[in-house]
Design a protein around this motif. Structure first.
Motif, PDB file in Angstrom:
ATOM      1  N   TYR A 128       0.840  -1.190   0.000  1.00  0.00           N
ATOM      2  CA  TYR A 128       0.000   0.000   0.000  1.00  0.00           C
ATOM      3  C   TYR A 128       0.878   1.244   0.000  1.00  0.00           C
ATOM      4  CZ  TYR A 128      -4.773   1.737   0.655  1.00  0.00           C
ATOM      5  OH  TYR A 128      -6.015   2.290   0.458  1.00  0.00           O
ATOM      6  N   PRO A 129       0.459   2.336  -0.656  1.00  0.00           N
ATOM      7  CA  PRO A 129       1.309   3.529  -0.771  1.00  0.00           C
ATOM      8  C   PRO A 129       1.257   4.447   0.447  1.00  0.00           C
ATOM      9  CG  PRO A 129      -0.655   3.802  -2.096  1.00  0.00           C
ATOM     10  CD  PRO A 129      -0.730   2.425  -1.528  1.00  0.00           C
ATOM     11  N   SER A 130       1.089   3.883   1.629  1.00  0.00           N
ATOM     12  CA  SER A 130       1.133   4.653   2.869  1.00  0.00           C
ATOM     13  C   SER A 130       1.533   3.703   3.984  1.00  0.00           C
ATOM     14  CB  SER A 130      -0.220   5.297   3.167  1.00  0.00           C
ATOM     15  OG  SER A 130      -1.234   4.320   3.268  1.00  0.00           O
ATOM     16  N   PHE A 131       1.861   4.272   5.151  1.00  0.00           N
ATOM     17  CA  PHE A 131       2.369   3.474   6.263  1.00  0.00           C
ATOM     18  C   PHE A 131       1.709   3.921   7.559  1.00  0.00           C
ATOM     19  CE2 PHE A 131       5.587   4.015   3.025  1.00  0.00           C
ATOM     20  CZ  PHE A 131       6.058   2.724   2.801  1.00  0.00           C
ATOM     21  N   ILE A 132       1.321   2.959   8.387  1.00  0.00           N
ATOM     22  CA  ILE A 132       0.803   3.279   9.707  1.00  0.00           C
ATOM     23  C   ILE A 132       1.368   2.287  10.708  1.00  0.00           C
ATOM     24  CG2 ILE A 132      -1.327   1.974   9.253  1.00  0.00           C
ATOM     25  CD1 ILE A 132      -2.756   3.932  11.174  1.00  0.00           C
ATOM     26  N   ALA A 133       1.926   2.813  11.785  1.00  0.00           N
ATOM     27  CA  ALA A 133       2.448   1.999  12.881  1.00  0.00           C
ATOM     28  C   ALA A 133       1.580   2.249  14.104  1.00  0.00           C
ATOM     29  CB  ALA A 133       3.904   2.363  13.168  1.00  0.00           C
ATOM     30  N   PHE A 161       8.214  -2.554   7.205  1.00  0.00           N
ATOM     31  CA  PHE A 161       7.303  -2.706   6.077  1.00  0.00           C
ATOM     32  C   PHE A 161       8.116  -3.057   4.831  1.00  0.00           C
ATOM     33  CE2 PHE A 161       5.736   0.418   9.033  1.00  0.00           C
ATOM     34  CZ  PHE A 161       4.393   0.139   9.189  1.00  0.00           C
ATOM     35  N   GLU A 162       7.538  -3.892   3.979  1.00  0.00           N
ATOM     36  CA  GLU A 162       8.137  -4.210   2.679  1.00  0.00           C
ATOM     37  C   GLU A 162       7.224  -3.676   1.576  1.00  0.00           C
ATOM     38  OE1 GLU A 162      11.023  -5.723   2.095  1.00  0.00           O
ATOM     39  OE2 GLU A 162      11.502  -6.183   4.194  1.00  0.00           O
ATOM     40  N   ARG A 163       7.828  -3.037   0.579  1.00  0.00           N
ATOM     41  CA  ARG A 163       7.053  -2.486  -0.522  1.00  0.00           C
ATOM     42  C   ARG A 163       7.714  -2.807  -1.862  1.00  0.00           C
ATOM     43  NH1 ARG A 163       3.916  -2.185   3.013  1.00  0.00           N
ATOM     44  NH2 ARG A 163       2.664  -0.386   3.691  1.00  0.00           N
ATOM     45  N   VAL A 164       6.863  -2.927  -2.888  1.00  0.00           N
ATOM     46  CA  VAL A 164       7.329  -3.128  -4.261  1.00  0.00           C
ATOM     47  C   VAL A 164       6.735  -2.019  -5.121  1.00  0.00           C
ATOM     48  CG1 VAL A 164       7.303  -4.641  -6.277  1.00  0.00           C
ATOM     49  CG2 VAL A 164       7.507  -5.620  -3.980  1.00  0.00           C
ATOM     50  N   VAL A 165       7.593  -1.321  -5.860  1.00  0.00           N
ATOM     51  CA  VAL A 165       7.123  -0.261  -6.745  1.00  0.00           C
ATOM     52  C   VAL A 165       7.417  -0.641  -8.192  1.00  0.00           C
ATOM     53  CG1 VAL A 165       7.198   1.656  -5.123  1.00  0.00           C
ATOM     54  CG2 VAL A 165       9.282   0.997  -6.315  1.00  0.00           C
ATOM     55  N   THR A 166       6.513  -0.235  -9.074  1.00  0.00           N
ATOM     56  CA  THR A 166       6.637  -0.526 -10.501  1.00  0.00           C
ATOM     57  C   THR A 166       6.904   0.766 -11.255  1.00  0.00           C
ATOM     58  OG1 THR A 166       5.064  -2.351 -10.273  1.00  0.00           O
ATOM     59  CG2 THR A 166       5.500  -1.550 -12.508  1.00  0.00           C
ATOM     60  N   TYR A 218      11.781  -2.298  -1.690  1.00  0.00           N
ATOM     61  CA  TYR A 218      12.499  -1.613  -0.617  1.00  0.00           C
ATOM     62  C   TYR A 218      11.815  -1.907   0.711  1.00  0.00           C
ATOM     63  CZ  TYR A 218       8.920   2.123  -0.337  1.00  0.00           C
ATOM     64  OH  TYR A 218       7.761   2.829  -0.160  1.00  0.00           O
ATOM     65  N   SER A 219      12.527  -1.672   1.794  1.00  0.00           N
ATOM     66  CA  SER A 219      11.959  -1.838   3.132  1.00  0.00           C
ATOM     67  C   SER A 219      11.990  -0.504   3.863  1.00  0.00           C
ATOM     68  CB  SER A 219      12.732  -2.891   3.932  1.00  0.00           C
ATOM     69  OG  SER A 219      14.047  -2.448   4.194  1.00  0.00           O
ATOM     70  N   LEU A 220      11.025  -0.301   4.737  1.00  0.00           N
ATOM     71  CA  LEU A 220      10.953   0.898   5.559  1.00  0.00           C
ATOM     72  C   LEU A 220      10.752   0.470   7.007  1.00  0.00           C
ATOM     73  CD1 LEU A 220       9.125   4.207   4.901  1.00  0.00           C
ATOM     74  CD2 LEU A 220       8.584   2.960   6.990  1.00  0.00           C
ATOM     75  N   SER A 221      11.553   1.025   7.894  1.00  0.00           N
ATOM     76  CA  SER A 221      11.457   0.711   9.322  1.00  0.00           C
ATOM     77  C   SER A 221      11.160   1.981  10.101  1.00  0.00           C
ATOM     78  CB  SER A 221      12.760   0.077   9.831  1.00  0.00           C
ATOM     79  OG  SER A 221      13.018  -1.144   9.169  1.00  0.00           O
ATOM     80  N   ILE A 222      10.253   1.869  11.060  1.00  0.00           N
ATOM     81  CA  ILE A 222       9.925   2.981  11.952  1.00  0.00           C
ATOM     82  C   ILE A 222      10.278   2.571  13.374  1.00  0.00           C
ATOM     83  CG2 ILE A 222       8.128   4.540  12.761  1.00  0.00           C
ATOM     84  CD1 ILE A 222       6.499   3.800  10.291  1.00  0.00           C
ATOM     85  N   LYS A 223      11.159   3.329  14.009  1.00  0.00           N
ATOM     86  CA  LYS A 223      11.526   3.088  15.400  1.00  0.00           C
ATOM     87  C   LYS A 223      10.936   4.195  16.264  1.00  0.00           C
ATOM     88  CE  LYS A 223      15.478   2.518  18.514  1.00  0.00           C
ATOM     89  NZ  LYS A 223      16.963   2.527  18.638  1.00  0.00           N
TER      90      LYS A 223
END
Length: 732
Positions: free
Chosen positions: A629-634, A648-653, A692-697
């Motif tokens: 999904y093109p947004s992130f919520i923790a 989070f793991e994301r794939v973009v085209t 790509y991966s995104l991490s929120i600490k």
């Protein structure tokens, strides 16, 4: 969809395609019987049943007991099970009325999946989108030509100028599989729009061009929908008796079968789990067919967690204000001039009338107290009471008018001459009254100004996230204009009121709500579908989210109704930007199986999942709550005592023209750290995918707070920017 009893799909054809479901609902006609929506596993259909309708009818017939008749409120009814609708596209199953004993027997039928009682829905009732006839999305999509928007609403007023066919192609698109009929069987009294809601939403999304339209002199302009060359198929699912789940399912079921491209639905069901939410269930089938569904967030703001339609596979739209001001100029006797807000529909004359400010009655909450003032006076009403209520009291007191002090523009009808001024301007007015021996005021009406700042603002009524039905997807998705939208209306219902009983009809009306913002987004989705016919619903949604503008017309972040910075729970990714969505560098796509993986990760039973997916052909063995999904919520628990990291793991085209290189820029929510790996994405070809991966600490010190930020992928040549909002929020 097949129908039984007297709710028949007898459509009406105009320049566009308009379909109606005839006959008001008969839900809850007896205290002994309840209408249920029943999900069935179609693989159990016996060979002896030639069609699904035959199978479902035989099941209901087998439950018939003794034939009895009774009376309720003067109406006769039968106590045998009554089949209402059968469904074969949005869901597999039917709706029917049962007693409790019959329901228990039904559960023993082969192929039974689930049953739940019918539900009622709530209706969410200048060009601020920069659409241009020479460049951008309009010419690229040919104004949405021959895209079919299915509108589920209260019907349509087919005679409206907004639905004339000038400029349309002569033939209905061959993909249209529906049947539109005109003539003896078309019962206008049952199936046309009577409250104006469906006419307003339909014309906002795809109304044709109409010159010199205004609301009693306000907002004069050429009216047109967002996708003025699209066609509209209108399915009547909203009745005077209410909006029922069985009707909504029937509408979406038929729209899918008819071949629509986009579905617009400006209503929703509160507090319904995904597997019992008719919009969630039916939209899953629509998504599988490539049909985009755009829905309203609801009008229960500004509290958090109040939205409906927070469904992972649909577009959820919030409402915002516009930069257009409907105005009345207030001129004090000392020459001081202020611009107030009003849309009083009469051609009133307020000239050099006595201006009164009396603290004993300035709450304007009692017509009896206000009646003590001379009827030829203009009173000043403090910011101590809702403006709508104050207008009613001033009207009942039959005063010449009033000046209302408020930052709110949430007014249903402006029934008395008057204007709303801001609290910062009120000081000057009150000072003038208190220092003058004979204070007077004049007010000019029917004025419209453009360029109001700041705009847009998140509308106070617009429902906020997180989504009660599934909080791990950030909702709403985007914001669109929803405040005082001018669109087609029905002449049979009052568009304005003067005094206590003078009703004013109009062919065009101003309406506010997420019901009004949703059609804007639906129209943009239609334009994108026309320009990119190969894009999936997820790709269209992604293009709209990642190009939405988080900044207002002051180039600062969009603000909420209270002028604080608005969070994504109020505005999603920001205000939709159609032209930027056209040329999208990267998209976040998702397949039906991705959504099934999400459902498999929830604490749902097999039958609850089957109620949504309709088929066991999907793989349920790969659960994943991390949707692309093109947004992130923790989400965090307020009791946490240590730092936490969510990944989070994301794939973009890459949907740009060819090779491209993107670098990431991150703005972390306050009190958190955001890490993106890798920081650079390199694409050698169009349609190539990268991960790509995104991490929120975040730590315990943020407890109790909602904080937000964003990441932006920026193309090396600057041609594209792809933005995704980030929210860190307590679970509650």
């Amino acid at each position: 969809m097949d129908t039984v009893n007297h709710r028949l799909p007898l459509p009406y054809i105009l320049c566009i395609i308009a379909c109606f479901f005839l006959g008001p609902p008969e839900n809850a006609i007896s205290a002994e019987r309840t209408t249920y929506i029943v999900h069935m596993d179609k693989s159990f259909k016996p060979e002896s049943s030639t069609t699904h309708k035959h199978w479902y009818s035989s099941i209901v017939d087998s439950l018939n007991g003794d034939k009895k008749s009774s009376f309720l409120a003067g109406r006769s009814f039968t106590t045998t099970p009554s089949l209402q609708y059968t469904y074969d596209h949005a869901v597999h199953g039917f709706s029917a009325s049962f007693g409790l004993e019959e329901l228990e027997n039904l559960k023993k039928s082969p192929g039974f999946v689930s049953a739940y009682s019918d539900k009622t829905a709530t209706v969410d009732t200048t060009d601020f989108l920069s659409l241009n006839p020479f460049t951008g999305l309009w010419p690229a999509s040919n104004y949405g030509e021959d895209i079919i928007i299915g509108v589920l609403d209260s019907g349509v007023w087919p005679e409206s100028e907004s639905f004339k066919d000038h400029g349309m192609t002569a033939n209905i698109p061959s993909k249209w599989k529906g049947t539109c009929e005109e003539g003896q069987e078309f019962n206008a009294s049952l199936s046309r729009d009577t409250n104006g809601h469906g006419t307003h939403t339909s014309s906002t999304a795809a109304g044709n061009y109409v010159d010199d339209v205004s609301y009693f002199g306000y907002a004069k302009r050429t009216a047109r929908g967002v996708a003025p060359r699209s066609r509209v198929a209108v399915y009547k699912v909203s009745w005077a008796e209410g909006e029922y789940a069985s009707d909504v399912l029937a509408g979406i079921d038929q729209a899918i079968a008819d071949g629509v491209d986009v579905i617009l639905i400006s209503l929703g069901f509160n507090d319904a789990p995904l597997y019992e939410d008719p919009i969630a269930v039916a939209s899953f089938a629509a998504m599988e067919k490539g049909v985009m569904l755009s829905s309203s967030a609801g009008n229960h703001g500004p509290g958090l967690g109040t939205l409906h339609n927070g469904i992972p596979w649909v577009l959820t739209v919030a409402a915002g204000t516009m930069d257009r001001s409907l105005a009345g100029t207030v001129i004090l006797g000392n020459g001081l001039t202020l611009v107030g807000f009003t849309f009083f529909p009469g051609n009133a004359t307020v000239r050099d009338l006595s201006l009164v400010y009396d603290k004993t009655l300035s709450a304007c909450d009692s017509s009896k107290l206000l009646s003590q003032v001379s009827p030829e006076s203009i009173v000043i009403c403090d910011e101590t009471w809702p403006v709508d209520d104050q207008i009613r009291q001033v009207t009942a007191a039959q005063l010449a008018g009033a000046i209302f002090i408020s930052n709110s523009t949430q007014v249903g009808y402006f029934t008395c001459p008057g204007a709303v001024i801001s609290p910062k301007d009120a000081y000057k007015v009150i000072k003038y009254v208190e220092s003058s021996e004979n204070p007077t005021v004049s007010i000019k009406f029917q004025e419209t100004f453009l360029g109001a700042k700041p705009a847009p603002l998140a509308a106070v009524y617009s429902s906020r996230g997180p989504s009660p039905s599934y909080a791990n997807i950030l909702k709403p998705d985007v914001m669109a204009p929803g405040n005082l939208v001018l669109a087609a209306y029905v002449p049979s219902s009052p568009a304005g009121v003067i005094g206590t009983n003078e009703l004013l009809p109009s062919n065009y009306a101003l309406k506010s709500g997420t019901s009004m913002s949703c059609p804007h987004a639906s129209g943009v989705a239609a334009l994108l579908k026309s320009a990119h016919p190969d894009w999936s619903p997820a790709a269209i949604r992604s293009a709209m989210l990642t190009t939405a503008n988080p900044l207002g017309n002051t180039k600062n972040p969009i603000r909420d109704y209270d002028l604080e910075f608005a969070s994504p729970f109020a505005i999603g990714s920001g205000q939709i930007d159609p032209n930027r969505a056209l040329d999208r560098g990267l998209i976040y796509d998702a397949t039906p199986q991705d959504y099934v993986n999400l459902l498999s990760s929830l604490n749902f039973t097999r039958n609850q999942i089957l109620a949504i997916t309709r088929s066991e052909a999907h793989n349920l063995s790969s659960p994943s709550s991390d949707l692309n999904y093109p947004s992130f919520i923790a989400l965090y628990d307020n009791q946490m005592t240590t730092s936490r990291v969510q990944k989070f793991e994301r794939v973009v085209t890459n949907v740009g023209d060819g090779a491209a290189k993107y670098k990431v820029s991150a703005t972390a929510p306050k009190g958190s750290e955001v890490t993106v790996i890798p920081e650079t994405l390199v694409f050698l070809n169009k349609y190539e995918k990268q991960r790509y991966s995104l991490s929120i600490k975040y730590g315990w010190d943020i407890r109790g707070r909602v904080s937000f930020g964003a990441i932006i992928w920026v193309e090396e040549n600057g041609n594209h920017t792809v933005r995704s909002p980030i929210v860190v929020s307590p679970v509650s």
